[in-house]
Design an enzyme around this catalytic site. Structure first.
Site, PDB file in Angstrom:
ATOM      1  N   GLU A  41       4.430   8.256   3.485  1.00  9.13           N
ATOM      2  CA  GLU A  41       4.079   6.880   3.868  1.00  9.13           C
ATOM      3  C   GLU A  41       4.577   6.536   5.271  1.00  9.13           C
ATOM      4  OE1 GLU A  41       4.833   2.371   2.058  1.00  9.13           O
ATOM      5  OE2 GLU A  41       6.237   3.989   1.585  1.00  9.13           O
ATOM      6  N   LYS A 110      -2.152  -0.747   1.298  1.00 12.21           N
ATOM      7  CA  LYS A 110      -1.178  -0.882   0.213  1.00 12.21           C
ATOM      8  C   LYS A 110      -1.268  -2.257  -0.432  1.00 12.21           C
ATOM      9  CE  LYS A 110       3.830  -0.129  -0.466  1.00 12.21           C
ATOM     10  NZ  LYS A 110       5.073   0.184   0.290  1.00 12.21           N
ATOM     11  N   CYS A 144       3.571   4.274  -2.536  1.00 15.11           N
ATOM     12  CA  CYS A 144       4.978   3.963  -2.780  1.00 15.11           C
ATOM     13  C   CYS A 144       5.191   2.875  -3.853  1.00 15.11           C
ATOM     14  CB  CYS A 144       5.655   3.585  -1.459  1.00 15.11           C
ATOM     15  SG  CYS A 144       7.472   3.776  -1.482  1.00 15.11           S
TER      16      CYS A 144
END
Length: 259
Positions: A41, A110, A144
């Site tokens: 990431e 995200k 994540c």
């Protein structure tokens, strides 16, 4: 499918050396005949969030240019981890997925922003799911903190995903959560999980890798690695169908009681 997990260190707030490192790793993984190369990431900047106005990749142009060029040159799939991008004066944590002919298959922002690292103060959350096909296999990609939301993961699997890719900058102090959550997501969704974490440090956190590839029964194909480098594993995609036939959880879901 042969997977290459690139467990790299990230230069905080220095995109140029990070781009050079990614190019080097793609070339190296290609020489070992990887089918799909996966990065962590925010590899272009790290969590230098206060500097995004000068550091973020405008419209993702540089990232897309490098990934598409090298994917086509080496005929590999690339899960581009994620990078900090800037679009219309807003900042995003964005994953790009590129196939063997250099076509961008997916662009995902995200969805869940991590308050403990101030993401919500600087970045904008994504508004869509992320499924795509690699070599005829339906896959999903999240980033994540998304891992902590099982309903979000299940949404991608219900769209057909047999492999779930999860790039991360997951701090060492919570690495036990990382392994437990990843194994749970693989077992409960009866899919492969490919999770790539960074190593090294930034001003606020230490990172110790532990990138993982987990099979649908929960076996660890890669785990426990703390050094920078590339780690490889072969996925037998038939295992997904075998496990789902053995314990038919998707047929036994009670959608009359829950969504």
């Amino acid at each position: 499918m042969k997977i290459a997990c690139v467990q790299m260190n990230i230069n905080f707030g220095e995109p140029e050396p990070n781009f050079h490192a990614v190019e080097k790793y793609i070339r190296e993984a290609a020489t070992f005949h990887a089918d799909t190369i996966v990065f962590p990431e925010m590899w272009n900047t790290g969590y230098a969030l206060s500097q995004l106005n000068s550091l973020a990749d405008l419209e993702g142009q540089k990232t897309k240019e490098i990934l598409t060029k090298l994917a086509k040159e080496y005929q590999v799939n690339i899960i581009g981890g994620s990078v900090a991008t800037k679009r219309a004066d807003k900042f995003f944590n964005t994953m790009y997925v590129v196939n063997r002919v250099g076509k961008i298959l997916a662009e995902y922002d995200k969805a869940h922003l991590f308050r403990l690292m101030d993401e919500h103060l600087f970045m904008n959350a994504g508004q869509s799911t992320n499924t795509f096909e690699l070599d005829g296999i339906t896959c999903g990609g999240v980033i994540c903190y998304d891992l902590r939301f099982p309903e979000w993961i299940r949404t991608h699997v219900l769209k057909g995903a047999k492999i779930l890719f999860i790039p991360a900058e997951w701090p060492a102090k919570r690495i036990d959560h990382w392994q437990l959550l990843l194994q749970a997501r693989a077992i409960e969704n009866q899919c492969f999980v490919v999770a790539v974490n960074r190593v090294g440090s930034d001003p606020g956190n230490d990172f110790n890798g532990h990138s993982m590839i987990i099979a649908p029964w929960g076996e660890l194909l890669i785990s426990g690695q703390t050094d920078e480098g590339i780690y490889y594993a072969e996925l037998n995609l038939q295992e997904v169908d075998t496990v789902r036939q053995t314990i038919p959880i998707f047929q036994d879901r009670r959608t009359d009681l829950y969504q």
